[in-house]
Design an enzyme around this catalytic site. Sequence first.
Site, mmCIF file in Angstrom:
data_model
loop_
_atom_site.group_PDB
_atom_site.id
_atom_site.type_symbol
_atom_site.label_atom_id
_atom_site.label_comp_id
_atom_site.label_asym_id
_atom_site.label_seq_id
_atom_site.Cartn_x
_atom_site.Cartn_y
_atom_site.Cartn_z
ATOM 1 N N LYS A 1 -6.898 -5.790 -8.627
ATOM 2 C CA LYS A 1 -8.231 -6.105 -8.117
ATOM 3 C C LYS A 1 -9.182 -4.920 -8.267
ATOM 4 O O LYS A 1 -8.736 -3.764 -8.275
ATOM 5 C CB LYS A 1 -8.158 -6.582 -6.661
ATOM 6 C CG LYS A 1 -8.014 -5.533 -5.618
ATOM 7 C CD LYS A 1 -8.331 -6.131 -4.233
ATOM 8 C CE LYS A 1 -8.352 -5.023 -3.210
ATOM 9 N NZ LYS A 1 -9.065 -5.321 -2.007
ATOM 10 N N LYS B 1 -12.220 0.182 -4.506
ATOM 11 C CA LYS B 1 -12.904 1.468 -4.332
ATOM 12 C C LYS B 1 -11.977 2.623 -4.660
ATOM 13 O O LYS B 1 -12.418 3.684 -5.068
ATOM 14 C CB LYS B 1 -13.342 1.644 -2.872
ATOM 15 C CG LYS B 1 -14.245 0.577 -2.330
ATOM 16 C CD LYS B 1 -14.725 1.005 -0.932
ATOM 17 C CE LYS B 1 -14.965 -0.185 -0.051
ATOM 18 N NZ LYS B 1 -13.784 -0.552 0.740
ATOM 19 N N LYS C 1 0.821 -1.218 0.000
ATOM 20 C CA LYS C 1 0.000 0.000 0.000
ATOM 21 C C LYS C 1 0.849 1.259 0.000
ATOM 22 O O LYS C 1 0.509 2.231 -0.662
ATOM 23 C CB LYS C 1 -0.931 0.022 1.220
ATOM 24 C CG LYS C 1 -2.191 -0.778 1.009
ATOM 25 C CD LYS C 1 -3.316 -0.328 1.905
ATOM 26 C CE LYS C 1 -4.618 -0.958 1.438
ATOM 27 N NZ LYS C 1 -5.716 -0.779 2.360
#
Length: 338
Positions: free
Chosen positions: A201, A204, A115
Amino acid sequence: MADKGPRIFSGIQPTGGLHLGNYLGALRNFVELQATHECIYCVVDLHAITAPHDPSELRQNTYEAVAAFLAAGVDARAHIIFNQARVAAHSELAWVFNCVARYGWLDRMTQFKEKVGKHRAKASVGLWVYPNLMAADILAYKAQKVPVGDDQRQHLELVRDIAQKFNHDFCPKDEPFFPLPEPLILKSGGRVMSLRDGTRKMSKSEPSSMSRILLTDDADAIAQKIRKAKTDALPCPAERDELPQRPEAANLIGIFAALANKPQETVLADYGGKPFSAFKADLAALTISTITPIGAEMARLLGDVTHLEQIMSDGAARAQAIARPIMKKVKELVGFAV
Ligand code: AQP
């Protein structure tokens, strides 16, 4: 609720509009698990602030996530739906676990590294200790099982390590306090990938809105996103062994199979060799018939925020009733004079 089977805890972050990946990978399974488990479903707003956020959007996303649970078919009376910030046990226990977990354990977490990439120094400390909060979410209720995707397996291992170390450090040898939660392997869903890039993937936070189908998208938006979904120059694949080299095709076949509750082999047999345009038209119709009723129900529920607030406060009260004696014992074991 005691006779409903093993207790499970699972959450969804209110970090933006929920999408088809959240539905197939989480919500749909959450609905099924109600029949065999005592379910605690949480909108994890404490996790959501580990990244920069807009407060008014967080609140709205929280309502939306609660509405999504209900619209997908979670029974808020038989089970528990609430948002994490309403139950202080999550934060209290997370602090204890910050002091139980070892620096080196967190240093191994691959999701954090993925991340933050090169911007590690700018990441919030909250993001770094995110797995400790996840441990608190689960263990504040002594949940026995946790539905997890592949990306959360390492975190669940850490939860087990934390439970084990807490038991070792603070409990008599023959009286461990926390259970070691088990992963609950979900039978369907898999990973839904971006409609723009079959190797990433559906998420959001992906900048392109064309990469995901939102639960609140109308039929036209869904049809357009599927029509424009990336594919390759070949016709639809016919064999499973073609899929690894064709990630976008593999993703659409996987979505079709999941929505139709059919094995991928059946979808491959039905569409193999046909043009993608025909397959996409059928996939759009299938997606629209599954998703738009959920979106319509979400819109109805979001029109009555007072009702959603009631669901959350009732759920939080019942969650608190489970967590209270557990936290009381934790404080006693740790040695707090309270
Ligand atoms: N693409 C996906 N395919 C299958 N399952 C998915 N889930 C999320 N994306 C997919 C599952 O949805 C549940 C809730 O996820 P989350 O909201 O807690 O966070 P996430 O996994 O980080 O989802 P996003 O969309 O990628 O959010 P952002 O962009 O905010 O990080 C989980 O059970 C998850 O596995």
